[in-house]
Scaffold this motif. Structure first.
Motif, short mmCIF file in Angstrom:
data_model
loop_
_atom_site.label_atom_id
_atom_site.label_comp_id
_atom_site.label_asym_id
_atom_site.label_seq_id
_atom_site.Cartn_x
_atom_site.Cartn_y
_atom_site.Cartn_z
N TYR A 166 -1.63 7.50 -2.32
CA TYR A 166 -1.84 7.91 -1.16
C TYR A 166 -3.28 8.13 -0.83
CZ TYR A 166 3.12 8.38 -1.26
OH TYR A 166 4.83 8.03 -1.19
N SER A 167 -3.94 7.07 -0.43
CA SER A 167 -5.30 6.89 -0.08
C SER A 167 -5.49 7.26 1.46
CB SER A 167 -5.92 5.81 -0.27
OG SER A 167 -5.38 4.60 0.50
N PHE B 251 6.67 4.31 2.41
CA PHE B 251 6.79 5.74 2.54
C PHE B 251 8.28 6.17 2.28
CE2 PHE B 251 3.27 4.73 5.62
CZ PHE B 251 2.18 5.48 5.09
N VAL C 111 3.71 -1.66 3.62
CA VAL C 111 3.29 -0.10 3.00
C VAL C 111 4.74 0.64 2.65
CG1 VAL C 111 1.36 0.22 4.61
CG2 VAL C 111 3.67 0.71 5.42
N CYS D 130 -3.47 5.13 3.90
CA CYS D 130 -2.09 5.54 4.20
C CYS D 130 -2.13 6.63 5.08
CB CYS D 130 -1.54 6.28 2.89
SG CYS D 130 -1.54 4.92 1.30
N ASP E 44 0.82 -1.18 0.10
CA ASP E 44 -0.07 -0.08 0.03
C ASP E 44 0.94 1.17 -0.04
OD1 ASP E 44 -2.49 -1.24 -0.13
OD2 ASP E 44 -2.55 -1.31 2.31
N CYS E 45 0.45 2.37 -0.40
CA CYS E 45 1.01 3.73 -0.38
C CYS E 45 2.04 3.87 -1.13
CB CYS E 45 1.21 4.14 1.09
SG CYS E 45 -0.07 3.93 2.04
N GLU F 250 -2.05 5.09 8.27
CA GLU F 250 -0.52 4.49 8.68
C GLU F 250 0.76 5.53 8.96
OE1 GLU F 250 0.17 1.20 8.62
OE2 GLU F 250 -1.88 0.71 7.85
#
Length: 239
Positions: free
Chosen positions: A81-82, A114, A112, A85, A76-77, A88
């Protein structure tokens, strides 16, 4: 008398020809044999994909081409970027404890991303509370964990063809083009080519018109065959 026999024979021959042609045309539509070959079914050019190699370079996942629109399954992310995210981001400063399980978290991917740093989602349940956290992992660990061997995919022959040719048309949609697959020592995802080809635009219409025309000709031929057969029977009664 000879002329009557000739006419009777002519009616019978024409009846046989018309009936045989009608049966052939109508049955070919039912069983999709010559019709699908002559007029085309639009299969081979409907679903074109490009194999995009994924590597772990300089600590980050890199795509050798345009990645799939939906990113990479299992992470994810990575590009989108939903709201998930945003939940998180709070965990980057430390574990977060909540009173009840968030249903969104249950559907979350195991990893995830970042700022080119990758994390494994971890959680610990303690009675009525659950603590969520992020455990740093390497990009190579992520890629190796989420990828499936080609042999374990739903369409291994199509996957091998895409990996070998780079871009190819397959006669079906891939179940999940964002699922990374492992081929030898390399990893790939697949980008669906949305641009329509001439066959995409016209193939379906041509095939439909062709099948309609065959059906009409087949029904007409059957009708003519029965007419000729009735004339042959009538000529026998009159003899």
């Amino acid at each position: 008398m000879s002329r009557l026999r000739t006419e009777r024979r002519s009616h019978l021959v024409r009846a046989g020809v018309y009936l045989a042609l009608g049966v052939l045309l109508v049955s070919s539509l039912v069983f999709a044999t010559p019709a699908s070959v002559v007029f085309g079914s639009g299969s081979e050019s409907d679903f074109t994909y490009t194999a995009v190699e994924v590597t772990a370079e300089s600590g980050a996942l890199a795509f050798d081409g345009e990645p799939p629109d939906d990113g990479l399954r299992g992470v994810d992310c990575l590009s989108d970027y939903s709201r998930l995210c945003g939940l998180e981001v709070r965990q980057l400063d430390g574990d977060v404890t909540v009173e009840k399980v968030n249903p969104v978290e249950r559907r979350a991917a195991p990893y995830v991303a970042f700022f080119d740093q990758y994390y494994r989602r971890v959680h610990e349940r303690n009675g009525s509370t659950i603590t969520y956290g992020l455990q740093p992992v390497s990009a190579g660990t992520v890629l190796d964990d989420i990828a499936r061997p080609v042999a374990e995919t739903n369409r291994p022959s199509s996957i091998r063809r895409l990996v070998s040719e780079g871009t190819a048309a397959v006669p079906h949609r891939l179940r999940d083009p964002t699922q990374a697959v492992r081929s030898g020592e390399s990893y790939y995802v697949f980008n669906y080519q949305r641009g329509e080809t001439p066959r995409d635009q016209h193939g379906t219409g041509v095939a439909a018109l062709g099948r309609i025309a065959m059906l009409l000709v087949g029904l007409w031929s059957l009708r003519r065959g029965w007419v000729q057969y009735d004339r042959w029977r009538a000529s026998r009664r009159d003899a």
